[in-house]
Write an enzyme that holds these catalytic residues in place. Structure first.
Site, PDB file in Angstrom:
ATOM      1  CE  LYS A   1      -1.935  -1.311   4.310  1.00 41.02           C
ATOM      2  NZ  LYS A   1      -1.291  -2.343   4.604  1.00 41.02           N
ATOM      3  NE  ARG A  55      -4.784  -1.084   9.595  1.00 44.86           N
ATOM      4  CZ  ARG A  55      -3.684  -0.834   9.453  1.00 44.86           C
ATOM      5  NH1 ARG A  55      -3.897   0.394   8.742  1.00 44.86           N
ATOM      6  NH2 ARG A  55      -2.604  -1.278   9.065  1.00 44.86           N
ATOM      7  NE  ARG A  88       6.715  -2.086   6.678  1.00 45.21           N
ATOM      8  CZ  ARG A  88       5.435  -1.984   6.244  1.00 45.21           C
ATOM      9  NH1 ARG A  88       5.218  -1.495   5.217  1.00 45.21           N
ATOM     10  NH2 ARG A  88       5.059  -2.645   7.590  1.00 45.21           N
ATOM     11  NE  ARG A 137       5.995   0.568  10.511  1.00 44.35           N
ATOM     12  CZ  ARG A 137       4.198  -0.020  10.170  1.00 44.35           C
ATOM     13  NH1 ARG A 137       4.334   0.777   8.589  1.00 44.35           N
ATOM     14  NH2 ARG A 137       3.505  -0.830  10.597  1.00 44.35           N
ATOM     15  NE  ARG A 175       1.613  -4.744  11.489  1.00 48.36           N
ATOM     16  CZ  ARG A 175       2.904  -4.311  11.035  1.00 48.36           C
ATOM     17  NH1 ARG A 175       4.045  -4.660  11.475  1.00 48.36           N
ATOM     18  NH2 ARG A 175       2.723  -3.812   9.999  1.00 48.36           N
TER      19      ARG A 175
HETATM   20  P1  ADP Z   1       0.820  -1.472   7.622  1.00 50.14           P
HETATM   21  O1  ADP Z   1       1.234  -0.596   6.649  1.00 50.14           O
HETATM   22  O2  ADP Z   1       1.940  -2.201   8.269  1.00 50.14           O
HETATM   23  O3  ADP Z   1      -0.150  -2.412   7.290  1.00 50.14           O
HETATM   24  P2  ADP Z   1      -0.220   0.793   8.957  1.00 50.14           P
HETATM   25  O4  ADP Z   1       1.744   1.625   9.047  1.00 50.14           O
HETATM   26  O5  ADP Z   1      -1.013   1.364   7.807  1.00 50.14           O
HETATM   27  O6  ADP Z   1       0.901  -0.934   8.880  1.00 50.14           O
HETATM   28  O7  ADP Z   1      -0.435   0.664  11.093  1.00 50.14           O
HETATM   29  C1  ADP Z   1       0.508   0.621  11.330  1.00 50.14           C
HETATM   30  C2  ADP Z   1      -0.122   0.261  13.288  1.00 50.14           C
HETATM   31  O8  ADP Z   1      -0.624   1.289  12.835  1.00 50.14           O
HETATM   32  C3  ADP Z   1      -1.748  -0.528  12.355  1.00 50.14           C
HETATM   33  O9  ADP Z   1      -0.213  -1.899  13.213  1.00 50.14           O
HETATM   34  C4  ADP Z   1      -2.268  -0.498  13.863  1.00 50.14           C
HETATM   35  O10 ADP Z   1      -1.756   0.025  15.414  1.00 50.14           O
HETATM   36  C5  ADP Z   1      -2.302   1.232  13.729  1.00 50.14           C
HETATM   37  N1  ADP Z   1      -3.294   1.542  11.970  1.00 50.14           N
HETATM   38  C6  ADP Z   1      -2.983   2.060  11.480  1.00 50.14           C
HETATM   39  N2  ADP Z   1      -4.207   2.899  10.676  1.00 50.14           N
HETATM   40  C7  ADP Z   1      -5.067   2.430  11.269  1.00 50.14           C
HETATM   41  C8  ADP Z   1      -6.311   2.715  11.157  1.00 50.14           C
HETATM   42  N3  ADP Z   1      -6.896   2.861  10.185  1.00 50.14           N
HETATM   43  N4  ADP Z   1      -7.372   2.157  12.240  1.00 50.14           N
HETATM   44  C9  ADP Z   1      -6.437   1.649  13.395  1.00 50.14           C
HETATM   45  N5  ADP Z   1      -5.599   1.115  13.985  1.00 50.14           N
HETATM   46  C10 ADP Z   1      -4.385   1.689  12.701  1.00 50.14           C
HETATM   47  P1  ADP Z   2       2.616  -1.962   3.116  1.00 55.12           P
HETATM   48  O1  ADP Z   2       2.057  -0.541   3.128  1.00 55.12           O
HETATM   49  O2  ADP Z   2       0.916  -2.408   2.338  1.00 55.12           O
HETATM   50  O3  ADP Z   2       2.202  -2.352   4.693  1.00 55.12           O
HETATM   51  P2  ADP Z   2       4.783  -1.911   2.031  1.00 55.12           P
HETATM   52  O4  ADP Z   2       4.437  -1.157   0.497  1.00 55.12           O
HETATM   53  O5  ADP Z   2       5.470  -1.155   2.884  1.00 55.12           O
HETATM   54  O6  ADP Z   2       3.519  -2.304   2.159  1.00 55.12           O
HETATM   55  O7  ADP Z   2       5.110  -2.636   1.650  1.00 55.12           O
HETATM   56  C1  ADP Z   2       6.231  -3.769   2.278  1.00 55.12           C
HETATM   57  C2  ADP Z   2       7.318  -4.375   2.300  1.00 55.12           C
HETATM   58  O8  ADP Z   2       7.666  -5.454   0.386  1.00 55.12           O
HETATM   59  C3  ADP Z   2       8.421  -2.608   1.425  1.00 55.12           C
HETATM   60  O9  ADP Z   2       9.655  -3.369   1.268  1.00 55.12           O
HETATM   61  C4  ADP Z   2       8.690  -2.572  -0.127  1.00 55.12           C
HETATM   62  O10 ADP Z   2       9.679  -2.482  -0.327  1.00 55.12           O
HETATM   63  C5  ADP Z   2       8.337  -4.887  -0.271  1.00 55.12           C
HETATM   64  N1  ADP Z   2       6.998  -4.342  -1.564  1.00 55.12           N
HETATM   65  C6  ADP Z   2       6.242  -3.540  -1.800  1.00 55.12           C
HETATM   66  N2  ADP Z   2       5.904  -3.953  -2.708  1.00 55.12           N
HETATM   67  C7  ADP Z   2       6.177  -5.152  -3.654  1.00 55.12           C
HETATM   68  C8  ADP Z   2       6.392  -7.022  -4.292  1.00 55.12           C
HETATM   69  N3  ADP Z   2       5.277  -5.819  -5.692  1.00 55.12           N
HETATM   70  N4  ADP Z   2       6.736  -7.182  -4.453  1.00 55.12           N
HETATM   71  C9  ADP Z   2       8.169  -7.338  -3.334  1.00 55.12           C
HETATM   72  N5  ADP Z   2       8.800  -6.254  -2.784  1.00 55.12           N
HETATM   73  C10 ADP Z   2       7.682  -5.416  -2.361  1.00 55.12           C
END
Ligand code: ADP
Ligand code: ADP
Ligand code: ZN
Length: 215
Positions: free
Chosen positions: A13, A88, A127, A161, A172
């Site tokens: 994302k 979410r 990551r 992180r 998660r």
């Molecule tokens: P990822 O991209 O790995 O899915 P995020 O950076 O979006 O993780 O979120 C990290 C953490 O922040 C989540 O595990 C949750 O604890 C909190 N969080 C983020 N967005 C939301 C949301 N929309 N609702 C509730 N908790 C959230």
């Molecule tokens: P999210 O925001 O959904 O939690 P991220 O965009 O941070 O996910 O991606 C998680 C990790 O995977 C990052 O280190 C990113 O560089 C890698 N990544 C993202 N998209 C791809 C893909 N299509 N193939 C391989 N690695 C990816």
């Protein structure tokens, strides 16, 4: 244009949102980034969220919806919004409807990043991001072109992180399955969901999303 990128942790994302920002001039609204900024600044929101985030559970709907409303108010109506990591829960999806309507916006697309969960632990634990500009990288899949130097800003400091460890990722993932995936039918009923293969390489995923936005 206002879009949601939906998918479990590590689906891509944030990666795709950053690319759409660069290519299309849209704005990324990441509740995860907003919450991490609040934790760092030690605001009341940050204090309430810190332990919850470290456990990999969801922060309250009220907190994240308030953050989204404030962020939308701070940007011009002419900028398109990419919701990354929000909504979410079903309650957040309902709030978003009202938040958008109050501001004269409407939702155009929900893009579901379809991924194989088994690959995600690897993605999340590998990551890291540039400490200066936030550009995203990965130990295996996306190293900076010059090792140790950010492609985008030349920064040399990177960060990981605290919640990107194998154990928290499992929690998660379970939260995603239990609370987030069930909001898809809400949008499917309105015919605005498109599924993209999130296991494809990053450029293919970007191209697939751009096709959807152009349709
Ligand atoms: P990822 O991209 O790995 O899915 P995020 O950076 O979006 O993780 O979120 C990290 C953490 O922040 C989540 O595990 C949750 O604890 C909190 N969080 C983020 N967005 C939301 C949301 N929309 N609702 C509730 N908790 C959230
Ligand atoms: P999210 O925001 O959904 O939690 P991220 O965009 O941070 O996910 O991606 C998680 C990790 O995977 C990052 O280190 C990113 O560089 C890698 N990544 C993202 N998209 C791809 C893909 N299509 N193939 C391989 N690695 C990816
Ligand atoms: Zn950088």
């Amino acid at each position: 244009m206002n879009i949601i990128l939906l998918g479990p942790p590590g689906a891509g994302k944030g990666t795709q949102a950053q690319r759409l920002v660069e290519k299309l001039g849209m704005r990324q609204l990441s509740t995860g980034d907003m919450l991490r900024a609040a934790v760092k600044a030690g605001t009341p929101t940050g204090l309430a969220a810190k332990a919850v985030m470290e456990r990999g559970e969801l922060v309250s709907d009220e907190i994240v919806s308030a953050l989204i409303g404030d962020e939308l108010d701070a940007m011009g109506i002419e900028s398109g919004a990419i919701f990354d990591g929000y909504p979410r829960t079903e309650a957040q999806a309902v709030s978003l409807e009202a938040i958008l309507e109050e501001r004269g916006r409407k939702l155009d697309h929900v893009i579901e990043l379809d991924v194989n969960e088994n690959a995600l632990v690897d993605r999340v634990t590998g990551r890291f991001t540039c400490a200066t500009c936030g550009a995203g990288y990965h130990d295996k899949y996306q190293q900076p072109r010059v090792p140790g130097t950010c492609d985008k800003c030349g920064g040399t400091e990177f960060k990981r992180r605290p919640d990107d460890n194998a154990e928290t990722v499992r929690t998660r993932m379970a939260e995603y399955r239990a609370k987030t995936a069930p909001i898809l039918p809400f949008y499917e009923a309105r015919g605005i969901v498109s599924k993209v293969d999130g296991m494809a390489d990053m450029n293919h995923v970007t191209a697939a999303i751009e096709d959807i936005l152009a349709s």
